[in-house]
Design a protein around this motif. Structure first.
Motif, PDB file in Angstrom:
ATOM      1  N   GLU A 157     109.020 141.405  41.463  1.00 44.79           N
ATOM      2  CA  GLU A 157     109.226 140.332  42.437  1.00 44.79           C
ATOM      3  C   GLU A 157     109.218 138.966  41.759  1.00 44.79           C
ATOM      4  O   GLU A 157     109.368 137.950  42.417  1.00 44.79           O
ATOM      5  CB  GLU A 157     108.119 140.388  43.496  1.00 44.79           C
ATOM      6  CG  GLU A 157     108.349 141.448  44.562  1.00 44.79           C
ATOM      7  CD  GLU A 157     109.690 141.273  45.266  1.00 44.79           C
ATOM      8  OE1 GLU A 157     109.921 140.210  45.873  1.00 44.79           O
ATOM      9  OE2 GLU A 157     110.529 142.186  45.178  1.00 44.79           O
TER      10      GLU A 157
ATOM     11  N   GLU B 121     109.994 135.594  40.242  1.00 54.22           N
ATOM     12  CA  GLU B 121     111.144 134.713  40.442  1.00 54.22           C
ATOM     13  C   GLU B 121     111.466 133.977  39.155  1.00 54.22           C
ATOM     14  O   GLU B 121     110.580 133.678  38.363  1.00 54.22           O
ATOM     15  CB  GLU B 121     110.810 133.685  41.524  1.00 54.22           C
ATOM     16  CG  GLU B 121     110.507 134.335  42.854  1.00 54.22           C
ATOM     17  CD  GLU B 121     111.069 133.558  44.031  1.00 54.22           C
ATOM     18  OE1 GLU B 121     111.292 132.346  43.884  1.00 54.22           O
ATOM     19  OE2 GLU B 121     111.288 134.189  45.083  1.00 54.22           O
TER      20      GLU B 121
ATOM     21  N   THR C   2     121.249 129.169  38.243  1.00 58.76           N
ATOM     22  CA  THR C   2     120.924 129.289  39.668  1.00 58.76           C
ATOM     23  C   THR C   2     119.596 128.609  39.983  1.00 58.76           C
ATOM     24  O   THR C   2     118.836 128.257  39.072  1.00 58.76           O
ATOM     25  CB  THR C   2     120.801 130.764  40.086  1.00 58.76           C
ATOM     26  OG1 THR C   2     119.596 131.295  39.506  1.00 58.76           O
ATOM     27  CG2 THR C   2     122.007 131.588  39.630  1.00 58.76           C
TER      28      THR C   2
ATOM     29  N   MET D  67     115.133 132.573  41.865  1.00 55.02           N
ATOM     30  CA  MET D  67     115.272 133.696  42.802  1.00 55.02           C
ATOM     31  C   MET D  67     114.778 134.982  42.165  1.00 55.02           C
ATOM     32  O   MET D  67     114.777 135.116  40.944  1.00 55.02           O
ATOM     33  CB  MET D  67     116.732 133.836  43.287  1.00 55.02           C
ATOM     34  CG  MET D  67     117.768 133.747  42.250  1.00 55.02           C
ATOM     35  SD  MET D  67     119.433 133.227  42.809  1.00 55.02           S
ATOM     36  CE  MET D  67     119.792 134.180  44.243  1.00 55.02           C
ATOM     37  N   ASN D  68     114.345 135.930  42.995  1.00 49.03           N
ATOM     38  CA  ASN D  68     113.886 137.191  42.417  1.00 49.03           C
ATOM     39  C   ASN D  68     115.084 138.065  42.059  1.00 49.03           C
ATOM     40  O   ASN D  68     116.223 137.795  42.458  1.00 49.03           O
ATOM     41  CB  ASN D  68     112.870 137.889  43.314  1.00 49.03           C
ATOM     42  CG  ASN D  68     113.472 138.408  44.598  1.00 49.03           C
ATOM     43  OD1 ASN D  68     114.648 138.765  44.640  1.00 49.03           O
ATOM     44  ND2 ASN D  68     112.675 138.427  45.646  1.00 49.03           N
ATOM     45  N   GLN D  69     114.806 139.118  41.307  1.00 50.29           N
ATOM     46  CA  GLN D  69     115.862 139.970  40.757  1.00 50.29           C
ATOM     47  C   GLN D  69     116.734 140.576  41.866  1.00 50.29           C
ATOM     48  O   GLN D  69     117.958 140.612  41.763  1.00 50.29           O
ATOM     49  CB  GLN D  69     115.178 141.083  39.953  1.00 50.29           C
ATOM     50  CG  GLN D  69     116.094 141.937  39.162  1.00 50.29           C
ATOM     51  CD  GLN D  69     115.304 142.989  38.389  1.00 50.29           C
ATOM     52  OE1 GLN D  69     114.109 143.199  38.640  1.00 50.29           O
ATOM     53  NE2 GLN D  69     115.943 143.629  37.456  1.00 50.29           N
ATOM     54  N   HIS D  70     116.088 141.009  42.938  1.00 45.52           N
ATOM     55  CA  HIS D  70     116.806 141.660  44.029  1.00 45.52           C
ATOM     56  C   HIS D  70     117.821 140.689  44.651  1.00 45.52           C
ATOM     57  O   HIS D  70     119.002 141.006  44.816  1.00 45.52           O
ATOM     58  CB  HIS D  70     115.781 142.137  45.065  1.00 45.52           C
ATOM     59  CG  HIS D  70     116.402 142.794  46.240  1.00 45.52           C
ATOM     60  ND1 HIS D  70     116.601 142.138  47.431  1.00 45.52           N
ATOM     61  CD2 HIS D  70     116.907 144.030  46.402  1.00 45.52           C
ATOM     62  CE1 HIS D  70     117.195 142.957  48.290  1.00 45.52           C
ATOM     63  NE2 HIS D  70     117.383 144.117  47.688  1.00 45.52           N
ATOM     64  N   ASP D  71     117.370 139.471  44.957  1.00 45.73           N
ATOM     65  CA  ASP D  71     118.266 138.488  45.580  1.00 45.73           C
ATOM     66  C   ASP D  71     119.349 138.053  44.604  1.00 45.73           C
ATOM     67  O   ASP D  71     120.505 137.834  44.987  1.00 45.73           O
ATOM     68  CB  ASP D  71     117.467 137.267  46.054  1.00 45.73           C
ATOM     69  CG  ASP D  71     116.550 137.627  47.216  1.00 45.73           C
ATOM     70  OD1 ASP D  71     116.757 138.710  47.809  1.00 45.73           O
ATOM     71  OD2 ASP D  71     115.624 136.854  47.503  1.00 45.73           O
ATOM     72  N   PHE D  72     118.982 137.932  43.330  1.00 45.25           N
ATOM     73  CA  PHE D  72     119.975 137.525  42.331  1.00 45.25           C
ATOM     74  C   PHE D  72     121.082 138.581  42.215  1.00 45.25           C
ATOM     75  O   PHE D  72     122.277 138.263  42.233  1.00 45.25           O
ATOM     76  CB  PHE D  72     119.305 137.300  40.966  1.00 45.25           C
ATOM     77  CG  PHE D  72     120.296 137.049  39.868  1.00 45.25           C
ATOM     78  CD1 PHE D  72     121.000 135.848  39.811  1.00 45.25           C
ATOM     79  CD2 PHE D  72     120.565 138.019  38.901  1.00 45.25           C
ATOM     80  CE1 PHE D  72     121.946 135.618  38.819  1.00 45.25           C
ATOM     81  CE2 PHE D  72     121.496 137.804  37.907  1.00 45.25           C
ATOM     82  CZ  PHE D  72     122.193 136.600  37.869  1.00 45.25           C
TER      83      PHE D  72
ATOM     84  N   ARG E 290     121.996 140.780  44.380  1.00 50.29           N
ATOM     85  CA  ARG E 290     122.809 140.821  45.602  1.00 50.29           C
ATOM     86  C   ARG E 290     123.858 139.700  45.573  1.00 50.29           C
ATOM     87  O   ARG E 290     125.038 139.935  45.845  1.00 50.29           O
ATOM     88  CB  ARG E 290     121.900 140.646  46.818  1.00 50.29           C
ATOM     89  CG  ARG E 290     122.509 141.230  48.074  1.00 50.29           C
ATOM     90  CD  ARG E 290     121.522 141.341  49.193  1.00 50.29           C
ATOM     91  NE  ARG E 290     120.715 140.121  49.312  1.00 50.29           N
ATOM     92  CZ  ARG E 290     119.705 139.977  50.140  1.00 50.29           C
ATOM     93  NH1 ARG E 290     119.359 140.969  50.913  1.00 50.29           N
ATOM     94  NH2 ARG E 290     119.016 138.869  50.202  1.00 50.29           N
ATOM     95  N   ALA E 291     123.445 138.497  45.154  1.00 49.11           N
ATOM     96  CA  ALA E 291     124.403 137.386  45.074  1.00 49.11           C
ATOM     97  C   ALA E 291     125.434 137.636  43.964  1.00 49.11           C
ATOM     98  O   ALA E 291     126.628 137.354  44.122  1.00 49.11           O
ATOM     99  CB  ALA E 291     123.642 136.079  44.812  1.00 49.11           C
TER     100      ALA E 291
END
Ligand code: HSE
Length: 396
Positions: free
Chosen positions: A336, A338, A367, A370-375, A377-378
């Motif tokens: 998680e 960031e 950027t 942001m955390n890995q998951h959100d990164f 996804r983007a």
């Protein structure tokens, strides 16, 4: 007098023989009795070498010699080294190694085998070359729950990236220098593709969290994708590109580890770790951040760590320690944590899908945090209209 043998008379094995001979007085004073090098195993001939009379091509000469109590394994690889180490430990001989491939792949098994046979299996030189890191983790930081370890763990790739950054040297030229200086693995792809770093992360994570984190559970990216353009774009914002190995304990007790190139900010402790030097940051719940720094590869720095283990082993030969780790780590797919991220596209791009961002050039940007998951996804959305050449985490 305790008698020692060395398996493998290459760069590190040769350095160990030299130190045992040249620092014999110092070592005897530390152990309380002299240590004598009795045999050296290597299939090659070394005519005229000062240790020529000790050389043997036959492993059984060492295995069956009841006077040899401590064997230094500097063979590298996992084939003969694994077989020989098991046979030595099974007869109660202690084994000291610099072989990170072996410890990372079979550490839990070999530590247990050593303990069952009242022997030691020690590997200070397997991580960070000459830097003391294993003993601090197993002794000096024992009052801490380790939360995270990250660092520059491979001298060869750090030497290459430093040469490309500071001197504008080519990847190929700096790799050749690193090989000539004895930093690189027998197969330097292991350095360049991050596998050597993954082995070291495996050992550090297993030690820190007490459960074996195998290299196969460590997503690993090397430095082949890093171009001059990435290096100069990063520099224009005050960042140095470094290959980082990292392991983190999540709140649920699972462990997330990975190896990848990062942009490291000027204020980060690792920013000034250049050339063959390694830097390792350990975060403990009581002590906070502690950094270990020194030469991460090379004949005598690595041999110095091996000989420290030989001394420790000789002093405590009758007090074998329970295994430092066992099987059963819970592995996490992500963390998680960031951070900001650097992205370079193959063409002029629009980075609006990442929310806030900072363009460095028409095709590269940084950027928001942001955390890995959100990164990811983007990034997946961005990839629908752009080619991604590089996407790297930033350590500010
Ligand atoms: N090839 C390794 C490195 C040697 O460059 O760091 C030390 O483990």
């Amino acid at each position: 007098m305790k008698q020692i043998a060395i398996l493998g008379f290459g760069t590190v094995g040769g350095g160990v023989a030299d130190i045992l001979a040249d620092s014999a007085d110092l070592i005897a004073a530390s152990v309380g009795e002299p240590l004598a090098l009795k045999k050296v195993l290597d299939l090659r001939d070394f005519p005229g070498n000062r240790f020529e009379s000790l050389l043997t091509k036959n492993f059984e000469d060492i295995l069956d010699d009841p006077d040899i109590a401590i064997v230094v394994e500097c063979l590298g690889g996992k084939t003969f080294a694994y077989d020989y180490t098991k046979r030595l430990l099974a007869t109660g001989k202690s084994v000291i190694t610099s072989n990170k491939d072996l410890v990372a792949a079979y550490g839990a098994e070999l530590l247990e085998l050593a303990y069952q046979n009242k022997a030691h299996y020690l590997f200070e030189a397997s991580v960070g070359g000459g830097i003391p890191i294993i003993r601090p983790l197993t002794h000096d930081l024992k009052a801490n729950r380790i939360q995270e370890i990250y660092g520059i763990l491979n001298g060869t790739t750090n030497y290459i990236l430093t040469g490309m950054t500071d001197k504008g040297s080519t990847f190929e030229d700096t790799l050749r220098d690193a090989q000539q200086l004895g930093y690189a693995e027998a197969n330097p792809a292991s350095d360049v593709d991050g596998k050597d770093t993954a082995n070291k992360v495996s050992i550090l994570a297993s030690l820190a969290f007490g459960k074996h984190v195998y290299p196969t559970a460590i997503p690993t990216e090397g430095i082949r994708s890093i171009s001059d353009e990435d290096i100069s774009l990063a520099l224009s914002k005050g960042y140095h590109i470094k290959l980082i190995g990292r392991t983190t304990l999540n709140d649920d007790g699972s462990v997330y580890s990975y190896v990848a190139p990062h942009l490291v900010g000027e204020n980060n402790m690792l920013s000034g770790v250049n050339g063959v030097f390694n830097g390792i940051v350990v975060r403990g719940d009581q002590v906070g951040d502690v950094m270990f720094y020194g030469r991460g590869a090379g004949k005598y720095p690595t041999a110095s760590a091996v000989v420290a283990d030989v001394i420790d082993c000789a002093k405590t030969i009758d007090q074998p320690q329970p295994p430092l780790w066992v099987d059963g780590a819970a592995i996490s797919e992500g963390s998680e944590q960031e951070s900001r991220w650097y992205v370079r596209a193959g063409e002029t791009c629009n980075a609006s899908v990442f929310g806030a961002f900072d363009m460095i050039s028409a095709s590269a940007f940084i950027t928001k945090s942001m955390n890995q998951h959100d990164f990811i996804r983007a990034l997946d959305i961005f990839k629908k209209t752009n080619t991604v050449v590089n996407a790297l985490r930033i350590l500010d």
